[in-house]
Structure formats: C-alpha cells, structure tokens
Scaffold this motif. Structure first.
Motif, mmCIF file in Angstrom:
data_model
loop_
_atom_site.group_PDB
_atom_site.id
_atom_site.type_symbol
_atom_site.label_atom_id
_atom_site.label_comp_id
_atom_site.label_asym_id
_atom_site.label_seq_id
_atom_site.Cartn_x
_atom_site.Cartn_y
_atom_site.Cartn_z
ATOM 1 N N LYS A 140 9.360 61.931 16.296
ATOM 2 C CA LYS A 140 9.945 61.136 17.374
ATOM 3 C C LYS A 140 10.582 59.865 16.816
ATOM 4 O O LYS A 140 11.688 59.460 17.227
ATOM 5 C CB LYS A 140 8.884 60.762 18.407
ATOM 6 N N GLY A 141 9.899 59.241 15.849
ATOM 7 C CA GLY A 141 10.435 58.034 15.243
ATOM 8 C C GLY A 141 11.750 58.289 14.532
ATOM 9 O O GLY A 141 12.673 57.470 14.600
ATOM 10 N N ASP A 193 -5.755 57.321 11.399
ATOM 11 C CA ASP A 193 -4.413 57.614 11.910
ATOM 12 C C ASP A 193 -4.097 56.804 13.153
ATOM 13 O O ASP A 193 -3.012 56.273 13.296
ATOM 14 C CB ASP A 193 -4.170 59.104 12.216
ATOM 15 N N PRO A 252 -0.519 65.772 16.346
ATOM 16 C CA PRO A 252 0.179 64.738 17.114
ATOM 17 C C PRO A 252 0.725 63.591 16.267
ATOM 18 O O PRO A 252 1.749 62.995 16.608
ATOM 19 C CB PRO A 252 -0.894 64.232 18.085
ATOM 20 N N PHE A 253 0.053 63.285 15.173
ATOM 21 C CA PHE A 253 0.510 62.205 14.296
ATOM 22 C C PHE A 253 1.914 62.498 13.781
ATOM 23 O O PHE A 253 2.796 61.636 13.816
ATOM 24 C CB PHE A 253 -0.459 62.047 13.119
ATOM 25 N N ASP A 269 14.406 58.850 17.274
ATOM 26 C CA ASP A 269 14.699 57.611 17.999
ATOM 27 C C ASP A 269 15.568 56.667 17.171
ATOM 28 O O ASP A 269 16.396 55.930 17.714
ATOM 29 C CB ASP A 269 13.403 56.893 18.389
ATOM 30 N N GLN A 291 0.941 53.637 12.281
ATOM 31 C CA GLN A 291 2.006 53.648 13.278
ATOM 32 C C GLN A 291 3.023 54.714 12.870
ATOM 33 O O GLN A 291 4.045 54.401 12.260
ATOM 34 C CB GLN A 291 2.653 52.267 13.377
ATOM 35 N N PRO A 292 2.733 55.977 13.210
ATOM 36 C CA PRO A 292 3.589 57.081 12.757
ATOM 37 C C PRO A 292 5.033 57.018 13.236
ATOM 38 O O PRO A 292 5.950 57.374 12.488
ATOM 39 C CB PRO A 292 2.875 58.324 13.294
ATOM 40 N N GLU A 293 5.244 56.575 14.477
ATOM 41 C CA GLU A 293 6.630 56.443 14.958
ATOM 42 C C GLU A 293 7.391 55.441 14.101
ATOM 43 O O GLU A 293 8.560 55.639 13.762
ATOM 44 C CB GLU A 293 6.658 56.016 16.430
ATOM 45 N N SER A 299 4.675 62.347 16.244
ATOM 46 C CA SER A 299 5.125 60.964 16.421
ATOM 47 C C SER A 299 6.090 60.547 15.318
ATOM 48 O O SER A 299 7.050 59.804 15.560
ATOM 49 C CB SER A 299 3.921 60.012 16.445
ATOM 50 N N GLU A 312 -4.014 58.178 16.265
ATOM 51 C CA GLU A 312 -3.239 59.006 17.188
ATOM 52 C C GLU A 312 -3.811 58.860 18.600
ATOM 53 O O GLU A 312 -4.934 58.375 18.797
ATOM 54 C CB GLU A 312 -3.257 60.466 16.740
ATOM 55 N N GLU A 313 -3.064 59.292 19.593
ATOM 56 C CA GLU A 313 -3.428 59.051 20.995
ATOM 57 C C GLU A 313 -4.808 59.597 21.347
ATOM 58 O O GLU A 313 -5.632 58.900 21.960
ATOM 59 C CB GLU A 313 -2.370 59.676 21.918
#
Length: 318
Positions: free
Chosen positions: A66-67, A257, A59-60, A70, A278-280, A63, A259-260
């Motif tokens: 996604k960053g 990390d 998941p990290f 975005d 803050q991976p995003e 993200s 992560e969520e």
C-alpha cells in the motif's frame, strides 16, 4: 634492434597490467553501494517500478505494498508481484521484470542469500535495486529501507526482563531461516537477555500465524514452565497467543511489527507488547528513494524506518 624490442616489451607489459587492474577493479565492486555512475534523469511519473514482496499473506507486507502504491506518481507504472514465500517464484518474477525493462526494482526478499543472484542479474542489466525490510547478502543495492531489527530485538528483551525479572524461562519463535530480519532480531534479543533470562527453546515458525500456533502448542507441552515468548513477528505471536489461551496458560508474549491485528491483541492483553514498525512508511520511503535516484540526488545506502515499543499499558487510553 634491441632498443626497439625493449620498447615493444614495455608497451606489452603496460597493456597487460592495465587489463589486470581493470579486471581487479570490476571484481572489487559489490555490497550495498549505490556507486557514483552517472544517472540518466527521468521524471518521477515516468519511472517504471517493479516490486517483489515476499508474501501478501501477511498484513505487514500488504501495508508495504500500500505504501508503494500510495507514493507512486502514477500507479500504471508500478507492477507488484507476490513471491508467496517461495524463493524460486521470487527469482522468476524478478527475471520477468528485468526482461520487461523496468527502471528500478523494489525487493522485499524471501531469503537474503537466495535473492543475491537476482540482485546481480539486475546489476548486470543496469537496473538499480532497493531492498525493503530485509537485505541482500551480496550484489549492489542502491539502498536498504528497514527498521533497525537488532535494536528492536533489544527493545523486546528489555521489556521482557522488566516484566518477568531475571532467571525467567522463555521460548523464542524464529522467522524464515536465512532472512536478515530473522538473524538481526534474534541477535539483538538473545545478546540482550544473555545471563538474565533463560531461553529454553528456539524454533522457527516461518513468520506464519498457523505455524506459530502449532509450534507454540508443542513448546508448551514440552516446556510447561515457560513464562514468556518472544516472537520475531506479530503473525507468529498471534498464533502463540491462541495456543496459550487454548492451553489456559498465562504467558507474556512479545511480538514484532506492530501490524493491526497485533496491536489489537496487545490492547486486549492477549499479547503484552510488540515492537512496532511502520510498513506503509517503508514502502513510501522506497519509492521516494527511487525517484530521488532518477532526479540525480544522492541516496543513502541505508534508510531507517522508525520503531516504537507498544505495550498493553501504553494503549489503555487509546
């Protein structure tokens, strides 16, 4: 005649020396240096970005992806490959992007040493390289976007010492061998606990949750007196938490990390803390660095992404 010969020899010597100096100058270039070469400016929306992520099974790094998307001015000019934690696949993916003549490469290396050849290939093709979260051991890199992993390891160590007291016995779950994050997080943590807490076992679990589970099961059997576990990422920490719960053992687990799933585990007490990145933001900073480069702006050789120690207590009221 002799005078003419002397002049000729002098000219040849100067020519030869110039060639040697030029060769030495070329050989001396390298490392994480963006260089001073003139950049051909390009509108941000037109910059073709090729990205290689170590694994999208974490998941990290989802993200991070996604960053990147975005922050992109036009996602049609972005292609992102999943290396699946395979150095050979990552190398092939990057070679494919080089052949397609992307303008810039954003690379999150599987292995910092193995990626060096690909970075050099990009250098030879005149394609700037930006690394994310993990560095390249050699080759020219425009910038590295990452958190200070050594400092993060120190933050985890300080928390564990305060939580367990001196002379506690702990284990360490290590990430992918060869990754800069593995080395730096481990060094920061191990140097900070030296002489204060005993690390009775260190074992790699490849930044993977399932491996974190199986490795921790074995560690708890071999060292039943373990009081704490430092995991170099949240995925392994989540596996460790599952193993501790199954073994009905109370163990202070600290991840890395933010992560969520890791934050949820910290909030409900399955993990005691995580060093949150803050991976995003990392993905966004990498794209912004690429755009700055093609706008003719100077890019720092290291761009820091912030860190925060998140504990069960700090999340109680959230």
């Amino acid at each position: 005649m002799q005078k003419k010969m002397k002049v000729l020899v002098s000219v040849m010597a100067v020519t030869l020396l110039s060639g040697v100096l030029a060769g030495c100058g070329g050989a001396s270039l390298g490392g994480n240096d963006s260089g001073d070469a003139k950049v051909t400016k390009k509108a941000s929306a037109k910059v073709k970005i090729g990205a290689s992520i170590s694994t999208l099974n974490n998941p990290f790094f989802v993200s991070v992806k996604k960053g990147i998307n975005d922050a992109a001015k036009d996602t049609k000019n972005v292609q992102i490959f999943d290396a699946q934690n395979d150095t050979a696949k990552q190398s092939n993916d990057i070679e494919d992007m080089i052949q397609k003549k992307v303008d810039v490469l954003i690379i999150n290396p599987v292995d910092s040493s193995a990626i060096a050849a690909s970075v050099k290939d990009a250098n030879d093709a005149g394609i700037p390289v930006i690394t994310v979260d993990r560095s390249s051991s050699s080759g020219k890199v425009l910038t590295l976007v990452s958190s200070n992993s050594t400092k993060g390891g120190q933050m985890a160590a300080k928390f564990m010492i305060e939580k367990l007291g001196k002379d506690a016995k702990i284990a360490e779950l290590q990430g992918v061998p060869g990754a800069s994050a593995t080395r730096e997080r481990g060094k920061g943590f191990e140097d900070a606990v030296k002489g204060k807490i005993e690390i009775v076992a260190k074992q790699t679990a490849g930044f993977d949750r399932a491996k974190g589970l199986s490795v921790t099961e074995n560690l708890l059997q071999g060292h039943p007196d373990i009081q704490g576990i430092f995991s170099q990422n949240d995925e392994m920490a989540l596996g460790a938490a599952q193993a501790a719960k199954s073994a009905n053992k109370s163990v202070v687990i600290v991840g890395f990390d933010g992560e969520e799933d890791g934050l949820k585990a910290v909030k409900n007490g399955e993990m005691a803390a995580t060093v949150a990145q803050q991976p995003e933001e990392m993905g966004k900073l990498a794209v912004e660095a690429a755009y700055d480069h093609f706008n003719g702006k100077k890019v720092s050789s290291k761009i820091d992404s912030p860190l925060e120690l998140v504990t069960t207590d700090s999340l109680k009221d959230k």
